[in-house]
Scaffold this motif. Structure first.
Motif, PDB file in Angstrom:
ATOM      1  N   TRP A   1     -17.025  -3.149 -14.848  1.00 43.39           N
ATOM      2  CA  TRP A   1     -18.057  -4.669 -15.081  1.00 43.39           C
ATOM      3  C   TRP A   1     -19.490  -4.332 -14.690  1.00 43.39           C
ATOM      4  O   TRP A   1     -19.532  -3.709 -14.500  1.00 43.39           O
ATOM      5  N   CYS A   2     -19.820  -5.881 -14.873  1.00 44.81           N
ATOM      6  CA  CYS A   2     -21.412  -5.587 -14.881  1.00 44.81           C
ATOM      7  C   CYS A   2     -21.600  -5.299 -13.391  1.00 44.81           C
ATOM      8  O   CYS A   2     -21.108  -6.026 -12.195  1.00 44.81           O
ATOM      9  N   PRO A   3     -22.730  -4.355 -13.684  1.00 46.21           N
ATOM     10  CA  PRO A   3     -23.145  -4.436 -12.201  1.00 46.21           C
ATOM     11  C   PRO A   3     -23.128  -5.396 -11.391  1.00 46.21           C
ATOM     12  O   PRO A   3     -23.679  -6.324 -11.613  1.00 46.21           O
ATOM     13  N   GLY A   4     -22.696  -5.862  -9.643  1.00 42.43           N
ATOM     14  CA  GLY A   4     -23.171  -7.033  -9.017  1.00 42.43           C
ATOM     15  C   GLY A   4     -21.789  -7.411  -9.253  1.00 42.43           C
ATOM     16  O   GLY A   4     -21.716  -8.405  -8.410  1.00 42.43           O
ATOM     17  N   CYS A   5     -20.774  -7.169  -9.740  1.00 45.33           N
ATOM     18  CA  CYS A   5     -20.061  -8.087 -10.485  1.00 45.33           C
ATOM     19  C   CYS A   5     -18.976  -8.295  -8.388  1.00 45.33           C
ATOM     20  O   CYS A   5     -18.611  -7.289  -8.128  1.00 45.33           O
ATOM     21  N   GLY A   6     -18.515  -8.898  -8.697  1.00 47.24           N
ATOM     22  CA  GLY A   6     -17.839  -9.596  -7.441  1.00 47.24           C
ATOM     23  C   GLY A   6     -15.791  -8.820  -7.622  1.00 47.24           C
ATOM     24  O   GLY A   6     -15.689  -8.735  -6.529  1.00 47.24           O
ATOM     25  N   ASP A   7     -15.845  -8.436  -9.087  1.00 44.82           N
ATOM     26  CA  ASP A   7     -14.815  -7.964  -9.098  1.00 44.82           C
ATOM     27  C   ASP A   7     -14.509  -6.197  -8.156  1.00 44.82           C
ATOM     28  O   ASP A   7     -14.002  -6.173  -7.759  1.00 44.82           O
ATOM     29  N   TYR A   8     -15.901  -5.677  -7.952  1.00 48.24           N
ATOM     30  CA  TYR A   8     -15.925  -4.656  -7.228  1.00 48.24           C
ATOM     31  C   TYR A   8     -15.893  -4.766  -5.979  1.00 48.24           C
ATOM     32  O   TYR A   8     -14.871  -4.013  -6.131  1.00 48.24           O
ATOM     33  N   ALA A   9     -16.334  -6.106  -5.243  1.00 49.39           N
ATOM     34  CA  ALA A   9     -15.626  -5.912  -3.910  1.00 49.39           C
ATOM     35  C   ALA A   9     -14.010  -6.224  -3.846  1.00 49.39           C
ATOM     36  O   ALA A   9     -13.200  -5.585  -2.402  1.00 49.39           O
ATOM     37  N   VAL A  10     -13.587  -6.992  -4.639  1.00 47.18           N
ATOM     38  CA  VAL A  10     -12.223  -7.201  -4.542  1.00 47.18           C
ATOM     39  C   VAL A  10     -11.032  -6.148  -4.748  1.00 47.18           C
ATOM     40  O   VAL A  10     -10.553  -5.757  -4.062  1.00 47.18           O
ATOM     41  N   LEU A  11     -11.775  -4.956  -5.518  1.00 43.85           N
ATOM     42  CA  LEU A  11     -11.291  -3.940  -5.895  1.00 43.85           C
ATOM     43  C   LEU A  11     -11.413  -3.111  -4.672  1.00 43.85           C
ATOM     44  O   LEU A  11     -10.315  -2.344  -4.670  1.00 43.85           O
ATOM     45  N   ALA A  12     -12.907  -3.120  -3.689  1.00 40.85           N
ATOM     46  CA  ALA A  12     -12.453  -1.854  -2.854  1.00 40.85           C
ATOM     47  C   ALA A  12     -11.643  -2.487  -2.175  1.00 40.85           C
ATOM     48  O   ALA A  12     -10.762  -1.794  -0.745  1.00 40.85           O
TER      49      ALA A  12
ATOM     50  N   ASP B   1     -19.702  -0.091  -4.436  1.00 44.18           N
ATOM     51  CA  ASP B   1     -19.994   0.791  -5.723  1.00 44.18           C
ATOM     52  C   ASP B   1     -20.231  -0.161  -7.187  1.00 44.18           C
ATOM     53  O   ASP B   1     -19.932   0.788  -8.486  1.00 44.18           O
ATOM     54  N   CYS B   2     -20.882  -0.637  -7.003  1.00 44.44           N
ATOM     55  CA  CYS B   2     -20.759  -2.167  -7.685  1.00 44.44           C
ATOM     56  C   CYS B   2     -22.349  -1.325  -9.212  1.00 44.44           C
ATOM     57  O   CYS B   2     -22.577  -2.267  -9.873  1.00 44.44           O
ATOM     58  N   GLY B   3     -22.767  -1.345  -8.271  1.00 42.48           N
ATOM     59  CA  GLY B   3     -24.140  -0.486  -8.990  1.00 42.48           C
ATOM     60  C   GLY B   3     -25.335  -1.689  -9.346  1.00 42.48           C
ATOM     61  O   GLY B   3     -25.770  -1.330  -9.790  1.00 42.48           O
ATOM     62  N   ALA B   4     -25.496  -3.002  -9.211  1.00 41.46           N
ATOM     63  CA  ALA B   4     -26.371  -3.787  -8.682  1.00 41.46           C
ATOM     64  C   ALA B   4     -27.477  -3.274  -8.345  1.00 41.46           C
ATOM     65  O   ALA B   4     -28.263  -3.435  -8.919  1.00 41.46           O
ATOM     66  N   CYS B   5     -28.009  -2.195  -7.643  1.00 43.35           N
ATOM     67  CA  CYS B   5     -28.493  -2.376  -7.047  1.00 43.35           C
ATOM     68  C   CYS B   5     -29.786  -1.059  -7.352  1.00 43.35           C
ATOM     69  O   CYS B   5     -30.813  -1.115  -7.006  1.00 43.35           O
ATOM     70  N   GLU B   6     -29.133  -0.221  -8.094  1.00 45.39           N
ATOM     71  CA  GLU B   6     -29.640   1.074  -9.010  1.00 45.39           C
ATOM     72  C   GLU B   6     -30.638   0.949  -9.899  1.00 45.39           C
ATOM     73  O   GLU B   6     -31.648   1.028  -9.920  1.00 45.39           O
ATOM     74  N   PRO B   7     -30.984  -0.694 -11.017  1.00 42.78           N
ATOM     75  CA  PRO B   7     -31.475  -0.700 -11.609  1.00 42.78           C
ATOM     76  C   PRO B   7     -33.335  -1.431 -11.162  1.00 42.78           C
ATOM     77  O   PRO B   7     -34.416  -1.175 -11.788  1.00 42.78           O
ATOM     78  N   VAL B   8     -32.693  -2.020 -10.136  1.00 44.04           N
ATOM     79  CA  VAL B   8     -33.339  -3.622  -9.375  1.00 44.04           C
ATOM     80  C   VAL B   8     -34.511  -2.206  -9.063  1.00 44.04           C
ATOM     81  O   VAL B   8     -36.141  -2.821  -8.777  1.00 44.04           O
ATOM     82  N   CYS B   9     -34.308  -1.634  -8.451  1.00 41.99           N
ATOM     83  CA  CYS B   9     -35.084   0.032  -7.329  1.00 41.99           C
ATOM     84  C   CYS B   9     -36.460   0.176  -8.275  1.00 41.99           C
ATOM     85  O   CYS B   9     -36.414   0.167  -8.964  1.00 41.99           O
ATOM     86  N   PRO B  10     -38.116  -0.730  -7.753  1.00 46.16           N
ATOM     87  CA  PRO B  10     -38.544  -0.292  -8.678  1.00 46.16           C
ATOM     88  C   PRO B  10     -39.604   1.705  -8.420  1.00 46.16           C
ATOM     89  O   PRO B  10     -40.436   1.618  -9.224  1.00 46.16           O
ATOM     90  N   VAL B  11     -38.738   1.704  -7.151  1.00 46.02           N
ATOM     91  CA  VAL B  11     -39.584   3.403  -7.008  1.00 46.02           C
ATOM     92  C   VAL B  11     -38.261   4.351  -7.887  1.00 46.02           C
ATOM     93  O   VAL B  11     -38.428   5.102  -6.988  1.00 46.02           O
ATOM     94  N   GLU B  12     -36.917   3.633  -8.143  1.00 47.03           N
ATOM     95  CA  GLU B  12     -35.827   4.509  -8.683  1.00 47.03           C
ATOM     96  C   GLU B  12     -35.369   5.104  -7.106  1.00 47.03           C
ATOM     97  O   GLU B  12     -34.818   6.465  -7.367  1.00 47.03           O
TER      98      GLU B  12
END
Ligand code: SF4
Ligand code: SF4
Ligand code: SF4
Lengths: 352, 110
Positions: free
Chosen positions: A31-42, B42-53
């Motif tokens: 899913w797109c990073p940050g999508c709410g679906d991840y939270a529901v799945l978890a 595990d949504c991965g949203a944080c990873e790309p925004v970190c300016p220092v990786e």
């Protein structure tokens, strides 16, 4: 969980204690990073071990849409089925295989647009299945067109001057379709989401859970007012069976019945009116008050949005009744023979 | 499984990641931020925004930063699972690995 859940009494138990890990599949979650679906799945993966059911006897059926990728990520049986048809497939499965715990994963487009018909009939029949309706108020998979729950005037690529359709309220719709269990929760509130999953699992018959889910790509922040600590206090009404319906800072607001119209309204609580505040009764036979609660929220601002279990009542379950009926038929007439019936002599000829 | 914050975050705490996290599970320590191993979805949203990786998926943490996996777990030994960083606010503690860190090589205040 030690006590046996009546609604799942026919489903075989797991041999060993399970953990969240047991329910994660080897598929990469897409899913797109940050999508709410991840939270529901978890939350679902974290809740499943509580039921202690054999994984081979759990099925997740989905339709089409972002959330419908769900079955790939559950280490259970599953089916990524046809657009809108998950309730129909799940109905067949749940009624013919009562040793399965059947879950449906669908979205606002899948369940309420193309699948609207299947959804209402599953609810009316009261088949023993649990429907998770991810409502993000947008078509995500097809890149952001307005959906059956989008607010009027929604500007999208397909509605550049604003959408003209009045949205569905899924909770109102479900109650109107004779649903025996209807609840609403929010993707990011893991504790609440889990408590609602628990209540649905314990329910005998169809349970509909509307999950407000953030699509951070095409409809970001749609439920922010319900998530932001400060705003949520005024916006969210937490329903709990047997408890006064109060909310706001220090419970300063309450829900009362308007004596003139019978409708519900929100008031500022004072010493004089405190005794009029309603106590939430999810188990009452009449759907009237549950329906009125579902109408409290302002569809545009989402102020006064109740979350929790609106309605949970006992009603004959389709699969139980169907299996009883089959048994009676066999008792009275013996085991039938389909081939003989098809080749039987109850035929007629039409004229040319 | 979870995402992990490693060394580059120390003494920088840019907090771009906090803004992105949909479940509010990135907690602030004294010198760095930490991702709750059970609350992260595990949504991965944080990873790309970190300016220092500084953010990595658990399995992708570079070898020399492996100990940070444990540091992100240890930070919560005392806190437990609060279910949201916003309500906790900044905590004036760090796990030993971070507390004992010499500091950023490019930090003028070092
Ligand atoms: S488009 Fe929206 S709903 Fe679909 S995966 Fe991306 S964020 Fe989630
Ligand atoms: S964005 Fe990177 S540097 Fe900033 S707080 Fe998060 S992990 Fe640390
Ligand atoms: S991966 Fe997602 S849930 Fe986990 S810390 Fe990053 S933003 Fe939060």
């Amino acid at each position: 969980m030690t006590e046996v859940i009546e609604a799942l009494s026919l489903v075989p138990k797991a041999e060993a204690k399970q953990s969240m890990k047991d329910f994660k599949s080897d598929q990469e979650v897409r899913w797109c990073p940050g999508c709410g679906d991840y939270a529901v799945l978890a939350a679902v993966q974290g809740f499943m071990p509580e039921l202690g059911l054999a994984k081979e006897n759990i099925v997740f059926v989905s339709g089409i849409g972002c959330s419908s990728r769900f079955p790939y990520y559950m280490n259970t049986y599953g089916m990524h089925s046809i657009h809108g048809r998950a309730p129909a497939i799940a109905t067949g499965l749940a009624s013919s295989r009562r040793d399965l715990s059947v879950w449906v994963v669908t979205g606002d487009g899948d369940a309420l647009s193309i699948g609207g018909n299947h959804l209402i009939h599953a609810l009316r029949r009261n088949v023993n299945l649990k429907i998770l309706l991810f409502n993000n108020r947008i078509y995500g998979l097809t890149k952001g067109q307005y959906s059956p729950t989008s607010e009027v005037g929604k500007i999208t690529k397909s509605t550049p001057m604003g959408s003209l359709d009045a949205p569905f309220n899924p909770v109102s719709l479900a109650i109107g379709a004779e649903a025996s269990f209807v609840a609403r929760t929010v993707d990011s509130d893991r504790k609440h989401l889990t408590s609602v999953l628990r209540a649905a699992a314990e329910h005998q018959g169809t349970a509909l859970i509307e999950i407000y889910q953030n699509c951070n790509i095409f409809n970001d922040g749609a439920f922010e007012v319900l998530k932001d600590k400060q705003q949520a206090e005024e916006a969210v009404i937490r329903l709990e069976h047997g408890q006064l319906i109060r909310f706001g800072a220090d419970g300063s607001k309450g829900v009362v019945r308007d004596q003139a119209t019978g409708d519900l309204k929100v008031i500022a609580v004072t010493d004089e009116n405190a005794s009029q505040i309603l106590i939430h009764d999810a188990h009452t036979t009449s759907p009237t008050t549950a329906f009125a609660l579902s109408r409290l929220a302002d569809p545009d601002t989402l102020h006064h949005t109740p979350i929790g279990v609106f309605r949970s009542v006992d009603r004959p379950v389709y699969d139980t009744q169907m299996s009883d009926q089959l048994e009676t038929a066999i008792e009275q007439k013996g085991k039938g023979d389909l081939a003989t019936l098809l080749a039987g002599n109850d035929t007629w000829t039409t004229g040319r | 499984m979870a995402y992990v914050i490693a060394e580059p975050c120390i003494d920088l705490k840019d907090k771009a990641c906090v803004e992105e996290c949909p479940v509010d599970c990135i907690y602030e320590g004294r010198r760095a931020l930490y991702i709750h191993p059970d609350e992260c979805v595990d949504c991965g949203a944080c990873e790309p925004v970190c300016p220092v990786e500084a953010v990595f998926y658990e399995d992708d943490v570079p070898p020399h930063w492996q100990p940070y996996r444990q540091a992100n777990v240890e930070f919560f030994d005392v806190l437990g699972s609060p279910g949201g960083a916003c309500a906790v606010g900044s905590v004036s503690a760090d796990p030993p690995l971070v507390a004992a860190h010499a500091g950023r090589a490019d930090d003028p205040n070092r």
